[in-house]
Scaffold this motif. Structure first.
Motif, PDB file in Angstrom:
ATOM      1  N   LEU A 192       0.813  -1.220   0.000  1.00  0.00           N
ATOM      2  CA  LEU A 192       0.000   0.000   0.000  1.00  0.00           C
ATOM      3  C   LEU A 192       0.845   1.268   0.000  1.00  0.00           C
ATOM      4  N   ALA A 193       2.029   1.205   0.597  1.00  0.00           N
ATOM      5  CA  ALA A 193       2.754   2.447   0.907  1.00  0.00           C
ATOM      6  C   ALA A 193       2.970   3.327  -0.315  1.00  0.00           C
ATOM      7  N   ALA A 194       3.346   2.710  -1.434  1.00  0.00           N
ATOM      8  CA  ALA A 194       3.666   3.515  -2.621  1.00  0.00           C
ATOM      9  C   ALA A 194       2.416   4.080  -3.282  1.00  0.00           C
ATOM     10  N   ARG A 195       1.248   3.599  -2.865  1.00  0.00           N
ATOM     11  CA  ARG A 195       0.003   4.006  -3.538  1.00  0.00           C
ATOM     12  C   ARG A 195      -0.813   5.014  -2.732  1.00  0.00           C
ATOM     13  N   LEU A 196      -0.335   5.331  -1.522  1.00  0.00           N
ATOM     14  CA  LEU A 196      -1.172   6.145  -0.625  1.00  0.00           C
ATOM     15  C   LEU A 196      -1.543   7.502  -1.225  1.00  0.00           C
ATOM     16  N   ALA A 197      -0.627   8.066  -2.016  1.00  0.00           N
ATOM     17  CA  ALA A 197      -0.897   9.397  -2.584  1.00  0.00           C
ATOM     18  C   ALA A 197      -2.079   9.362  -3.550  1.00  0.00           C
ATOM     19  N   ASN A 198      -2.467   8.151  -3.989  1.00  0.00           N
ATOM     20  CA  ASN A 198      -3.617   8.039  -4.905  1.00  0.00           C
ATOM     21  C   ASN A 198      -4.954   8.022  -4.168  1.00  0.00           C
ATOM     22  N   ILE A 199      -4.901   7.975  -2.846  1.00  0.00           N
ATOM     23  CA  ILE A 199      -6.163   8.018  -2.088  1.00  0.00           C
ATOM     24  C   ILE A 199      -6.696   9.449  -2.150  1.00  0.00           C
ATOM     25  N   GLN A 200      -7.925   9.566  -2.634  1.00  0.00           N
ATOM     26  CA  GLN A 200      -8.469  10.888  -2.954  1.00  0.00           C
ATOM     27  C   GLN A 200      -9.656  11.266  -2.073  1.00  0.00           C
ATOM     28  N   VAL A 201      -9.935  10.495  -1.041  1.00  0.00           N
ATOM     29  CA  VAL A 201     -11.126  10.800  -0.230  1.00  0.00           C
ATOM     30  C   VAL A 201     -10.701  11.379   1.124  1.00  0.00           C
ATOM     31  N   PRO A 202     -11.584  12.157   1.767  1.00  0.00           N
ATOM     32  CA  PRO A 202     -11.269  12.667   3.100  1.00  0.00           C
ATOM     33  C   PRO A 202     -10.915  11.505   4.036  1.00  0.00           C
ATOM     34  N   THR A 203      -9.827  11.668   4.772  1.00  0.00           N
ATOM     35  CA  THR A 203      -9.309  10.561   5.582  1.00  0.00           C
ATOM     36  C   THR A 203      -8.993  11.024   6.997  1.00  0.00           C
ATOM     37  N   LEU A 204      -9.507  10.276   7.950  1.00  0.00           N
ATOM     38  CA  LEU A 204      -9.166  10.473   9.362  1.00  0.00           C
ATOM     39  C   LEU A 204      -8.247   9.326   9.784  1.00  0.00           C
ATOM     40  N   THR A 205      -7.090   9.675  10.336  1.00  0.00           N
ATOM     41  CA  THR A 205      -6.188   8.653  10.878  1.00  0.00           C
ATOM     42  C   THR A 205      -6.247   8.740  12.398  1.00  0.00           C
ATOM     43  N   VAL A 206      -6.574   7.619  13.031  1.00  0.00           N
ATOM     44  CA  VAL A 206      -6.664   7.560  14.494  1.00  0.00           C
ATOM     45  C   VAL A 206      -5.510   6.704  14.997  1.00  0.00           C
ATOM     46  N   THR A 207      -4.722   7.237  15.901  1.00  0.00           N
ATOM     47  CA  THR A 207      -3.662   6.440  16.512  1.00  0.00           C
ATOM     48  C   THR A 207      -3.951   6.286  18.014  1.00  0.00           C
ATOM     49  N   GLY A 208      -3.361   5.243  18.588  1.00  0.00           N
ATOM     50  CA  GLY A 208      -3.520   5.004  20.020  1.00  0.00           C
ATOM     51  C   GLY A 208      -2.211   5.325  20.731  1.00  0.00           C
ATOM     52  N   ARG A 209      -2.298   6.143  21.767  1.00  0.00           N
ATOM     53  CA  ARG A 209      -1.061   6.524  22.479  1.00  0.00           C
ATOM     54  C   ARG A 209      -0.378   5.328  23.131  1.00  0.00           C
ATOM     55  N   LYS A 210      -1.151   4.263  23.379  1.00  0.00           N
ATOM     56  CA  LYS A 210      -0.567   3.073  24.013  1.00  0.00           C
ATOM     57  C   LYS A 210      -0.426   1.911  23.025  1.00  0.00           C
ATOM     58  N   ASP A 211      -0.587   2.202  21.741  1.00  0.00           N
ATOM     59  CA  ASP A 211      -0.527   1.142  20.724  1.00  0.00           C
ATOM     60  C   ASP A 211       0.927   0.853  20.366  1.00  0.00           C
ATOM     61  N   SER A 212       1.387  -0.360  20.655  1.00  0.00           N
ATOM     62  CA  SER A 212       2.766  -0.707  20.313  1.00  0.00           C
ATOM     63  C   SER A 212       2.837  -1.428  18.964  1.00  0.00           C
ATOM     64  N   SER A 213       1.695  -1.755  18.386  1.00  0.00           N
ATOM     65  CA  SER A 213       1.688  -2.472  17.111  1.00  0.00           C
ATOM     66  C   SER A 213       1.742  -1.511  15.928  1.00  0.00           C
ATOM     67  N   THR A 214       0.871  -0.511  15.935  1.00  0.00           N
ATOM     68  CA  THR A 214       0.844   0.482  14.852  1.00  0.00           C
ATOM     69  C   THR A 214       0.782   1.893  15.454  1.00  0.00           C
ATOM     70  N   PRO A 215       1.798   2.290  16.213  1.00  0.00           N
ATOM     71  CA  PRO A 215       1.756   3.622  16.834  1.00  0.00           C
ATOM     72  C   PRO A 215       1.874   4.746  15.802  1.00  0.00           C
ATOM     73  N   HIS A 216       1.717   5.973  16.275  1.00  0.00           N
ATOM     74  CA  HIS A 216       1.901   7.127  15.383  1.00  0.00           C
ATOM     75  C   HIS A 216       3.280   7.099  14.749  1.00  0.00           C
ATOM     76  N   ASP A 217       4.322   6.927  15.580  1.00  0.00           N
ATOM     77  CA  ASP A 217       5.681   6.957  15.056  1.00  0.00           C
ATOM     78  C   ASP A 217       5.949   5.695  14.242  1.00  0.00           C
ATOM     79  N   GLY A 218       6.263   5.890  12.997  1.00  0.00           N
ATOM     80  CA  GLY A 218       6.587   4.757  12.126  1.00  0.00           C
ATOM     81  C   GLY A 218       5.393   4.142  11.425  1.00  0.00           C
ATOM     82  N   HIS A 219       4.173   4.502  11.842  1.00  0.00           N
ATOM     83  CA  HIS A 219       2.977   3.922  11.208  1.00  0.00           C
ATOM     84  C   HIS A 219       1.956   5.024  10.862  1.00  0.00           C
ATOM     85  N   GLY A 220       1.237   5.511  11.888  1.00  0.00           N
ATOM     86  CA  GLY A 220       0.249   6.561  11.622  1.00  0.00           C
ATOM     87  C   GLY A 220       0.856   7.757  10.904  1.00  0.00           C
TER      88      GLY A 220
END
Ligand SMILES: O=C(O)CCC(=O)CC(=O)O
Length: 259
Positions: A192-220
């Motif tokens: 997905l990573a190389a294609r993200l710029a093709n996403i054309q719809v309004p997008t909300l990204t929600v991260t969890g401050r205690k999420d060690s699997s997909t945290p903001h840093d490196g993921h969100g």
């Protein structure tokens, strides 16, 4: 019966709420099912017509004995949307569900009006997910349950709500390892990573401050940077934010999707 046939499998779906309201499709993480959203349903139902889907290999949906791909899982969502007569709608997905939502927005943009990407990523560690697929196929769900549980819920929340933690663990242990492995392969192989710029719809990204699997840093942060105009909200939660912060998550979704 709320099953739709999609690419060799019966996929379970359920609609709730006023069909006149705007559609919101809710997708689960790996190792859970549509009940992941149960605690957030009351506020969401006031605003939306909800379509929940058990991802292939999970809940009441069929298990296919192979590696799955995000494109296949996105096609399952499209089939459920067809069956529920949802031409287009906002799609909210947790982790694997968010990956499927992004794939759907890229594959069939006309079916997606907005994205809500909850505790998810476009790049997971391929080595770690290769090991996860192998382990669950060799040892069954017990082989990966401790690792998954350590990321799903924060220790504080699990101590406060042992009922929720026990329910999540029971669901994980009782699921078919082939379904978990199939979806884990889709995470391992995502592109997905190389294609993200093709996403054309309004997008909300929600991260969890205690999420060690997909945290903001490196993921969100990568989703926010790559998807044009993406909005970010951080919640006080680990990976399964709909269980750990259902009211705050529902409020963020309602606010973001307000007409
Ligand atoms: O089990 C984990 O490590 C978290 C799983 C993950 O990141 C993907 C998902 O929850 O769908």
């Amino acid at each position: 019966m709320p099953f739709v046939r999609s690419q060799g499998a019966n996929i379970y779906w359920k609609v709730e709420g006023d069909p006149q309201k705007r559609p919101l499709v809710l997708l689960n993480s790996i190792g859970t099912d549509m009940d992941l959203w149960a605690e957030a349903l009351v506020p969401l139902r006031r605003e939306f017509s909800l379509l929940r889907i058990d991802t292939r290999g999970h809940g009441a949906s069929d298990v296919s004995m192979c590696d799955y791909e995000l494109a296949l899982l996105a096609a399952d969502v499209r089939a459920a949307m067809d069956a529920a007569d949802v031409r287009a709608g906002a799609i909210a997905g947790v982790s694997l569900g968010g990956m499927i939502a992004m794939q759907l927005a890229l594959d069939v943009p006309g079916r997606v009006t907005s994205l809500v990407l909850v505790c998810t990523s476009s790049t997971m560690d391929r080595f770690a997910w290769t090991a996860r697929v192998d382990k669950v196929r060799a040892e069954g769900m017990a082989g990966i349950a401790d690792l998954a549980m350590s990321r799903f819920l924060s220790p504080d929340f699990a101590a406060e709500r042992p009922d929720v933690a026990a329910t999540v663990l029971r669901g994980l242990l009782n699921m078919d390892p082939a379904g978990y492995a199939g979806c884990a392969a889709a995470i391992r192989d995502m592109n997905l990573a190389a294609r993200l710029a093709n996403i054309q719809v309004p997008t909300l990204t929600v991260t969890g401050r205690k999420d060690s699997s997909t945290p903001h840093d490196g993921h969100g942060e990568h989703l926010i940077a790559a998807i044009d105009g993406a909005v970010h909200v951080a919640l006080d939660a680990a990976h399964l934010a709909p269980l750990e912060a259902p009211d705050d998550l529902a409020a963020a979704i309602i606010d973001f999707l307000k007409p």
